[in-house]
Scaffold this active site. Structure first.
Site, PDB file in Angstrom:
ATOM      1  N   ASN A 155     -16.956  41.445  -0.929  1.00 28.66           N
ATOM      2  CA  ASN A 155     -16.444  42.604  -1.662  1.00 28.66           C
ATOM      3  C   ASN A 155     -15.098  42.207  -2.242  1.00 28.66           C
ATOM      4  O   ASN A 155     -14.107  42.126  -1.517  1.00 28.66           O
ATOM      5  CB  ASN A 155     -16.315  43.797  -0.701  1.00 28.66           C
ATOM      6  CG  ASN A 155     -15.701  45.007  -1.385  1.00 28.66           C
ATOM      7  OD1 ASN A 155     -15.489  45.021  -2.593  1.00 28.66           O
ATOM      8  ND2 ASN A 155     -15.414  46.036  -0.594  1.00 28.66           N
ATOM      9  N   SER A 211     -11.670  42.428   8.403  1.00 26.55           N
ATOM     10  CA  SER A 211     -10.901  41.223   8.758  1.00 26.55           C
ATOM     11  C   SER A 211     -11.777  40.069   9.243  1.00 26.55           C
ATOM     12  O   SER A 211     -11.374  39.310  10.130  1.00 26.55           O
ATOM     13  CB  SER A 211      -9.813  41.558   9.790  1.00 26.55           C
ATOM     14  OG  SER A 211      -8.875  42.456   9.232  1.00 26.55           O
ATOM     15  N   GLU A 220     -18.003  49.182   9.260  1.00 23.33           N
ATOM     16  CA  GLU A 220     -16.651  48.696   8.988  1.00 23.33           C
ATOM     17  C   GLU A 220     -15.649  49.670   9.614  1.00 23.33           C
ATOM     18  O   GLU A 220     -15.331  50.705   9.001  1.00 23.33           O
ATOM     19  CB  GLU A 220     -16.395  48.614   7.485  1.00 23.33           C
ATOM     20  CG  GLU A 220     -17.278  47.626   6.761  1.00 23.33           C
ATOM     21  CD  GLU A 220     -16.642  47.160   5.456  1.00 23.33           C
ATOM     22  OE1 GLU A 220     -16.445  45.951   5.306  1.00 23.33           O
ATOM     23  OE2 GLU A 220     -16.332  48.001   4.606  1.00 23.33           O
ATOM     24  N   GLY A 243      -8.617  44.896   6.280  1.00 21.48           N
ATOM     25  CA  GLY A 243      -7.397  44.403   5.641  1.00 21.48           C
ATOM     26  C   GLY A 243      -6.196  44.358   6.556  1.00 21.48           C
ATOM     27  O   GLY A 243      -5.060  44.240   6.106  1.00 21.48           O
ATOM     28  N   GLU A 265     -12.651  52.716   1.529  1.00 26.06           N
ATOM     29  CA  GLU A 265     -11.622  52.994   0.521  1.00 26.06           C
ATOM     30  C   GLU A 265     -12.075  54.106  -0.428  1.00 26.06           C
ATOM     31  O   GLU A 265     -11.261  54.897  -0.904  1.00 26.06           O
ATOM     32  CB  GLU A 265     -11.260  51.691  -0.213  1.00 26.06           C
ATOM     33  CG  GLU A 265     -10.427  50.793   0.695  1.00 26.06           C
ATOM     34  CD  GLU A 265     -10.706  49.312   0.580  1.00 26.06           C
ATOM     35  OE1 GLU A 265     -11.209  48.857  -0.460  1.00 26.06           O
ATOM     36  OE2 GLU A 265     -10.416  48.588   1.563  1.00 26.06           O
ATOM     37  N   HIS A 303     -17.922  53.105   0.850  1.00 23.78           N
ATOM     38  CA  HIS A 303     -16.914  52.192   1.411  1.00 23.78           C
ATOM     39  C   HIS A 303     -15.718  53.014   1.882  1.00 23.78           C
ATOM     40  O   HIS A 303     -15.376  54.040   1.285  1.00 23.78           O
ATOM     41  CB  HIS A 303     -16.481  51.164   0.354  1.00 23.78           C
ATOM     42  CG  HIS A 303     -15.603  50.107   0.948  1.00 23.78           C
ATOM     43  ND1 HIS A 303     -14.256  50.290   1.130  1.00 23.78           N
ATOM     44  CD2 HIS A 303     -15.901  48.879   1.450  1.00 23.78           C
ATOM     45  CE1 HIS A 303     -13.755  49.203   1.716  1.00 23.78           C
ATOM     46  NE2 HIS A 303     -14.733  48.336   1.920  1.00 23.78           N
ATOM     47  N   LYS A 334     -13.250  43.865  -4.158  1.00 23.60           N
ATOM     48  CA  LYS A 334     -12.373  45.026  -4.387  1.00 23.60           C
ATOM     49  C   LYS A 334     -11.773  44.936  -5.796  1.00 23.60           C
ATOM     50  O   LYS A 334     -12.478  44.558  -6.732  1.00 23.60           O
ATOM     51  CB  LYS A 334     -11.334  45.121  -3.271  1.00 23.60           C
ATOM     52  CG  LYS A 334     -12.016  45.125  -1.887  1.00 23.60           C
ATOM     53  CD  LYS A 334     -11.137  45.506  -0.749  1.00 23.60           C
ATOM     54  CE  LYS A 334     -11.950  45.498   0.542  1.00 23.60           C
ATOM     55  NZ  LYS A 334     -11.197  45.898   1.711  1.00 23.60           N
TER      56      LYS A 334
HETATM   57  P1  13P Z   1     -11.229  42.679   4.719  1.00 24.36           P
HETATM   58  O1  13P Z   1     -12.227  41.601   5.003  1.00 24.36           O
HETATM   59  O2  13P Z   1     -10.186  42.284   3.707  1.00 24.36           O
HETATM   60  O3  13P Z   1     -10.661  43.264   5.974  1.00 24.36           O
HETATM   61  O4  13P Z   1     -12.024  43.873   4.000  1.00 24.36           O
HETATM   62  C1  13P Z   1     -13.191  44.341   4.607  1.00 24.36           C
HETATM   63  C2  13P Z   1     -13.895  45.231   3.678  1.00 24.36           C
HETATM   64  O5  13P Z   1     -13.467  46.335   3.415  1.00 24.36           O
HETATM   65  C3  13P Z   1     -15.116  44.727   3.047  1.00 24.36           C
HETATM   66  O6  13P Z   1     -15.805  45.744   2.393  1.00 24.36           O
END
Ligand code: 13P
Length: 253
Positions: free
Chosen positions: A9, A214, A172, A178, A100, A98, A11
């Site tokens: 992803n 992470s 997740e 993150g 976010e 997701h 982002k």
């Molecule tokens: P990170 O791997 O940067 O923690 O992000 C995870 C994520 O949100 C994948 O969709």
């Protein structure tokens, strides 16, 4: 056994020229492995560049997807991308719900249900993301939150077991995204078992359940040693094509 899924992803990173360069480097570094697939979720503006690059390689272990979709197929929805439009740009999968989208953009459980239906209607594989906030974990609500999110998006009369078998679920935990703080393999496995039993009750024992939060080259081996995990959904550690190729290659024995 279905192949493991290693999903990247990106982002809000990597525009079209950067995405083309990324795909070239990744393809040069990663030869197909029979037991795994690699899925890419670039920003919508880079979707066609990624899908085109993967299609040119003629490899069916590589999949392009979109990070979010609107539930309507078309219309006056400024800034949004629909499932049929993403499909035209080469997407075969769509992230839905997701964290976010839920926590930064206020996406509701109800919206995730409509988006899953929209993805399926356009023949995109929905990757439904679920997971609890830190406060919810500390209050002992992890499994209840995940159940609520599953019910809203996949429950009810909406999906029969044949359709559910083709959906992907990604667990997740929000506190692990993150932050550099990943769930332990045991933490993840406990929630995965809960998700699996929810799916099994609906006749969908083979639905793939990924872990995200992470994930890195350092911890991916330990996580995937847990048999409950059918793959990983990775943000930060997927942005460098050489590092990502290495993570996918070494991610499971
Ligand atoms: P990170 O791997 O940067 O923690 O992000 C995870 C994520 O949100 C994948 O969709």
């Amino acid at each position: 056994m279905k192949p493991l899924v290693f999903a990247a992803n990106w982002k809000m990173h990597l525009g079209p020229p950067e995405a083309r360069e990324y795909v070239t480097t990744f393809l040069a570094r990663y030869r197909p492995l029979r037991d795994r697939e690699v899925w890419f979720f670039p920003p919508a503006v880079s979707l066609e560049a990624v899908a085109g690059g993967l299609a040119a390689a003629g490899r069916d272990d590589l999949v392009a997807g979109v990070q979010d979709i609107h539930w309507e197929p078309r219309g006056a929805f400024t800034g949004a991308v629909s499932a049929p439009l993403a499909s035209q740009a080469g997407a075969r999968a769509a992230l839905v719900g997701h964290s976010e989208r839920r926590h930064v953009f206020g996406e509701t459980d109800q919206a995730t249900g409509r988006k899953v239906a929209a993805a399926l209607g356009a023949a995109l594989t929905p990757v439904l993301c679920v997971g609890e906030l830190l406060a919810e974990r500390e209050a002992g609500q992890t499994l209840a939150v995940v159940t609520r999110q599953l019910e809203a998006a996949l429950g009810g009369e909406r999906l029969d077991h044949a359709v559910l078998a083709d959906v992907v679920v990604a667990y997740e935990p929000v506190w692990a995204i993150g932050t550099g703080r990943n769930a332990t393999p045991q933490d993840a496995a406990l929630v995965h078992r809960h998700i699996r039993s929810w799916l099994v009750q609906r006749g969908a024992a083979r639905t793939r359940v990924l872990y995200g939060g992470s994930v890195s080259n350092k911890n991916v081996g330990g996580l995937l040693a847990e048999r409950e995990l059918d793959g990983v959904l990775v943000g930060g550690a997927s942005l460098d094509p050489a590092g990502w190729a290495e993570l996918v290659r070494t991610g499971a024995a």
